[in-house]
Enzyme design. Sequence first.
Site, PDB file in Angstrom:
ATOM      1  N   LYS A  39       0.644  -1.160   0.286  1.00 36.53           N
ATOM      2  CA  LYS A  39       0.506   0.458   0.103  1.00 36.53           C
ATOM      3  C   LYS A  39       1.364   1.479   0.157  1.00 36.53           C
ATOM      4  O   LYS A  39       1.823   1.199   1.320  1.00 36.53           O
ATOM      5  CB  LYS A  39      -0.915   0.338   0.832  1.00 36.53           C
TER       6      LYS A  39
ATOM      7  N   ASN B 109      -9.625   1.213   9.127  1.00 39.94           N
ATOM      8  CA  ASN B 109      -8.606   0.762  10.629  1.00 39.94           C
ATOM      9  C   ASN B 109      -9.155   1.635  11.917  1.00 39.94           C
ATOM     10  O   ASN B 109      -9.216   0.613  13.008  1.00 39.94           O
ATOM     11  CB  ASN B 109      -7.145   0.826  10.372  1.00 39.94           C
ATOM     12  N   THR B 110      -9.036   3.106  12.332  1.00 33.54           N
ATOM     13  CA  THR B 110      -9.287   2.907  13.287  1.00 33.54           C
ATOM     14  C   THR B 110     -10.854   3.430  13.377  1.00 33.54           C
ATOM     15  O   THR B 110     -11.578   3.051  14.444  1.00 33.54           O
ATOM     16  CB  THR B 110      -9.525   5.090  12.944  1.00 33.54           C
TER      17      THR B 110
ATOM     18  N   ALA C 294      -9.887   5.148   3.932  1.00 36.38           N
ATOM     19  CA  ALA C 294      -9.934   6.208   5.154  1.00 36.38           C
ATOM     20  C   ALA C 294     -11.086   6.565   5.540  1.00 36.38           C
ATOM     21  O   ALA C 294     -11.735   7.296   4.164  1.00 36.38           O
ATOM     22  CB  ALA C 294      -8.896   7.020   4.611  1.00 36.38           C
ATOM     23  N   GLY C 295     -11.978   7.580   6.356  1.00 35.57           N
ATOM     24  CA  GLY C 295     -12.437   8.187   6.902  1.00 35.57           C
ATOM     25  C   GLY C 295     -13.546   7.492   6.823  1.00 35.57           C
ATOM     26  O   GLY C 295     -14.912   7.777   7.784  1.00 35.57           O
TER      27      GLY C 295
END
EC number: 2.8.1.10
Lengths: 260, 67
Positions: free
Chosen positions: A101, A210-211, A188-189
Site C-alpha cells: 500500500k 482501521n480507526t 480512509a474516513g
Amino acid sequence: MSDLLNIAGKTYQSRLLVGTGKYQDFAQTRAAIDASGAEIITVAIRRTNIGQNAGEPSLLDFLPPEEFTYLPNTAGCYSADDAVRTLRLARELLDGHKLVKLEVLGDPNTLYPNMIETIAAAKVLVKDGFDVMVYCSDDPIIAKQLEEIGCCAVMPLASLIGSGMGILNPWNLQIIIANANIPVLVDAGVGTASDAAIAMELGCQGVLMNTAIAAARDPVLMASAMKKAVEAGREAYLAGRMPKKLYSASPSSPSAGLIT
Amino acid sequence: MQLIINGKPKTFDLASFSVAHLVSVLALEGKRLAIECNGEIVPRSQFAEKRLMDGDKLEVVGAVGGG
C-alpha cells in the site's frame, strides 16, 4: 455465491481490508481481525527497539504471515523517496512480498495525500515489480493516471484518515469507479457500518479501514458489523437498487380488490 | 568500533564483525526484520558475510500495527 475480490491476480473472499494499528493490545487486534473476516491486513514498517524488550511479543506472533496477506504501508512518509525506501525494506522483511500500500502524505494535520509525490513513487515501484495499491485523493483524473502507471488498485479516501466522517464525495467516487479498469477501494474516513455499506453500494470493490474498528467502544463487535456492512453493500450493488422516484409514490399492496 | 543503529550511536569492542553477529549481539535472532546499511538493504542471505565497519549507519526495521 462466488463473488471474489481479485487484486493483482489473487482472489479473496473478503472485501474488507483492515489495519492493525491503534488497538489496546495484540490480543484485541487479533480478535477484531478475526471478527472482521479480513484476509488482507495492513502493517507499518518501523525501527525495531534495540536493546530493550528483546523478548516481548510482536504483531507477527499474533498475526502470522502464513494466515494473512500482509499489506505493508508507507504511513508517515512525506516523499516519494521515503516511500520507495520503506517498501523495499518491507519486501526484504516479508521475503520478497510484492503487494504493498503506497501512501505519501502531504500535511501532518490533515494527512491528505501528496499526489505529485505519490505518482512519482508509484512509477518507481511498478517498474521495480511491486503490486501497488495506492491511497489517493478522490480526483478522477489522478485515479486514471495511477491506473495507467500500472497500479493494481486505486484507493481514494472517503474522508480524512482517522476522521470517521464517512463518504464526503460519492459523486467523485462514482466517476472514478465508472472509469476504472482496476479495483477501486475506499480507504480512509469510514466511521461506521453504513459508510462501508454505501461505499460498496456505489460499486467499490472493497473497503480498507482501521480507526473505525479500533476506535469503536467495542472494536470486536464493530469489526463484525463492518463485515456484514461490506457484504450487504456488495449484495445490494450486485442486486441493483430500485430507481429513485422523487415525485411519485408507488404502493406495495395491490390497488385492486379494496374493500369499499 | 562505533555503529549508528536506528539513529543512535552504539560502541562495540570488536573492530569489525558481520551483520549476523550484530543481530545476535542485539538479541534479535529469530525476529523478522530487515536491515539497511548506509542506505543499502542487506539481504538476509548475506547477513553472515556482510562485514560492518566503524561509522556504518544501520536501520533495523520490523512490522508494527498500522493502517
